[in-house]
Write an enzyme that holds these catalytic residues in place. Structure first.
Site, short mmCIF file in Angstrom:
data_model
loop_
_atom_site.label_atom_id
_atom_site.label_comp_id
_atom_site.label_asym_id
_atom_site.label_seq_id
_atom_site.Cartn_x
_atom_site.Cartn_y
_atom_site.Cartn_z
N ARG A 1 58.62 -2.02 27.23
CA ARG A 1 58.11 -1.13 26.19
C ARG A 1 58.83 0.22 26.22
O ARG A 1 59.11 0.81 25.17
CB ARG A 1 56.60 -0.94 26.35
CG ARG A 1 55.95 -0.23 25.18
CD ARG A 1 54.45 -0.34 25.21
NE ARG A 1 53.87 0.35 26.38
CZ ARG A 1 52.56 0.41 26.62
NH1 ARG A 1 51.71 -0.19 25.80
NH2 ARG A 1 52.10 1.04 27.68
N LYS B 1 55.59 4.52 22.66
CA LYS B 1 54.77 5.48 23.42
C LYS B 1 55.49 6.82 23.55
O LYS B 1 55.78 7.32 24.65
CB LYS B 1 54.43 4.89 24.79
CG LYS B 1 53.09 5.38 25.34
CD LYS B 1 52.62 4.51 26.49
CE LYS B 1 51.35 5.03 27.13
NZ LYS B 1 50.21 5.03 26.21
N GLU C 1 43.87 2.46 15.65
CA GLU C 1 43.67 2.64 17.09
C GLU C 1 42.58 3.66 17.34
O GLU C 1 42.20 4.43 16.47
CB GLU C 1 44.95 3.14 17.77
CG GLU C 1 46.01 2.11 18.01
CD GLU C 1 47.10 2.65 18.94
OE1 GLU C 1 46.76 3.13 20.03
OE2 GLU C 1 48.27 2.58 18.57
#
Length: 344
Positions: A90, A192, A228
Site C-alpha cells: 500500500r 494513505k 469512510e
C-alpha cells in the site's frame, strides 16, 4: 499459568490503562533514498527529533505517506506482526500516486521487524494491548518550486497502545456529516497520504464536542453514499448480508477491511462491496467499523439530519464473531490458514 512470558522485561508503565496516545519508546528505524533512487540499508537510531530543511517537500507540499501496523505478544511468548507486506504494498501504491520513491517490500518488512524487536519491552503483556508501529515516508529533500523532492526518508517508530476510542469496547456513537467531505474523485483518498487527515479534524472535533465518537463521510458528488469514518472503514449488516463501500479511489483499502471480508466469506456470510446509500445505513440491523487502530468496533447509534438510529448490540453480533476470529489469528490462538501472521 503463563510460563512463556516469565522473566520478560517490560517497560515501567501502567499496562491496564494504555489508551491510544504517544509514549516515547527507545528506538526508531531510519533510511534514506540515495541518488540512484533506491533506499540504502537503514539503521536503528535513538528515538528523537528530525533535522529537516524548512524547504523540505513534506513541509511545503505535503509529500508524505504513513502506514500503521501492530506487534502483539502471544500467550506462548511469540512476538507477532499482522500482514506487514500489505502495508508495504500500500505504501508503494501511495508513493507512485505522490511521485515518491519507496522502499521495497523486503526493506519495509525488515524495518518493521527491527523496530519491534528493538522496542520489545514496550510490547504489552498478552491481552493488554499492542505495539502500534508507524512507518513514514516523507520528502525530506529541499524544493522551492512545485515538484517532487530529490530525497526521501523512510522512518519507523512505535508506541504501546490500548483501545483507539475513549469508549474502549463500548459501542460507538457516530455522526453523518453532509457538510465536509473527506476526499473527492480524482484525489488521493485511496492512498494513505498525510494530506488526507488534517482536513477531517474540523468536522471530527465538532462531532466530539457534541458527544459523538467519530464522523461518517458521504461522497462529494451525490452526497448520498457513505464512504469512510475519519480513520476506519465501515460495514453494514442487513439480514444475512454484509455490505461495505467499494474502494473506487476515494476510499482507503484497509488491510483490516480486506481481512474481515475474507474471514466473513469463509464463515459463510455473503459480502458485498458496492455503493452503500446513507438511507441503507440508517435501516441496517448492525453497523461496525474496521481498521488497524480500531480492529473491529461495534456501532451503537448513528445520527443523520437530526435523526438518531440505534443498532443491535450485545451478544450474537456478526461483528463480534468476525472480531473474535480475526483477533484469534492475530494473537496466535486460531489457526492462520491465510499465512497472515509473521513471527518476529
Amino acid at each position: 499459568m503463563d510460563t512463556a512470558n516469565l522473566g520478560v522485561e517490560y517497560a515501567d508503565i501502567d499496562w491496564n490503562n494504555l489508551g491510544f496516545g504517544l509514549r516515547q519508546t527507545d528506538y526508531m528505524y531510519k533510511s534514506k533514498c540515495t541518488k540512484n533512487n533506491t533506499f540504502e540499508q537503514g539503521q536503528l537510531v535513538n528515538y528523537g527529533n528530525l533535522d529537516l530543511s524548512p524547504a523540505a517537500g513534506v513541509l511545503n507540499y505535503g509529500q508524505g505517506l504513513f502506514e500503521g501496523t501492530k506487534a502483539v505478544r502471544g500467550e506462548d511468548g511469540r512476538l507477532l506482526l499482522f500482514r506487514p507486506d500489505q502495508n508495504a504494498i500500500r505504501m508503494q501504491i501511495g508513493a507512485e500516486r505522490m511521485c515518491m520513491q519507496s522502499p521495497s517490500i523486503e526493506q519495509f518488512v525488515y524495518a518493521v521487524k527491527q523496530t519491534a524487536l528493538a522496542n520489545k519491552r514496550w510490547i504489552p503483556p498478552p491481552g493488554k494491548g499492542s505495539l502500534y508501529i508507524r512507518p513514514l515516508l516523507i520528502g525530506t529533500g529541499p524544493i522551492l518550486g512545485l515538484s517532487p523532492a530529490h530525497e526521501y526518508t523512510f522512518l519507523v517508530y512505535a508506541s504501546p497502545v490500548g483501545n483507539y476510542f475513549k469508549e474502549g469496547t463500548a459501542p460507538l456513537n457516530l455522526y453523518v456529516n453532509n457538510e465536509f467531505h473527506r476526499t473527492t474523485r480524482g484525489g488521493a483518498g485511496g492512498v494513505k497520504s498525510i494530506t488526507n487527515y488534517a482536513p477531517v479534524l474540523k468536522p471530527l472535533l465538532r462531532a466530539k464536542e457534541q458527544g459523538f465518537s467519530d464522523v461518517v463521510y458521504l461522497d462529494s458528488v451525490h452526497k448520498k453514499y457513505i464512504e469512510e469514518v475519519s480513520s476506519c472503514n465501515i460495514f453494514i449488516v442487513k439480514g444475512d448480508v454484509i455490505s461495505t463501500p467499494s474502494t473506487v479511489g476515494t476510499i482507503l483499502e484497509g488491510i483490516t477491511r480486506k481481512s474481515i471480508i475474507d474471514i466473513a466469506r469463509d464463515l459463510g456470510y455473503k459480502v458485498e462491496e458496492r455503493l452503500v446509500a446513507v438511507d441503507e445505513l440508517m435501516e441496517a440491523d448492525e453497523v461496525f467499523t474496521t481498521g488497524t487502530a480500531v480492529t473491529v468496533a461495534t456501532v451503537g447509534s448513528i445520527t443523520y439530519n437530526g435523526r438518531r438510529v440505534e443498532y443491535r448490540t450485545g451478544d450474537g453480533l456478526v461483528s463480534q464473531n468476525l472480531f473474535k476470529r480475526l483477533l484469534g489469528i492475530q494473537v496466535g490462538k486460531v489457526e492462520d490458514k491465510y499465512n497472515w501472521i509473521v513471527d518476529i
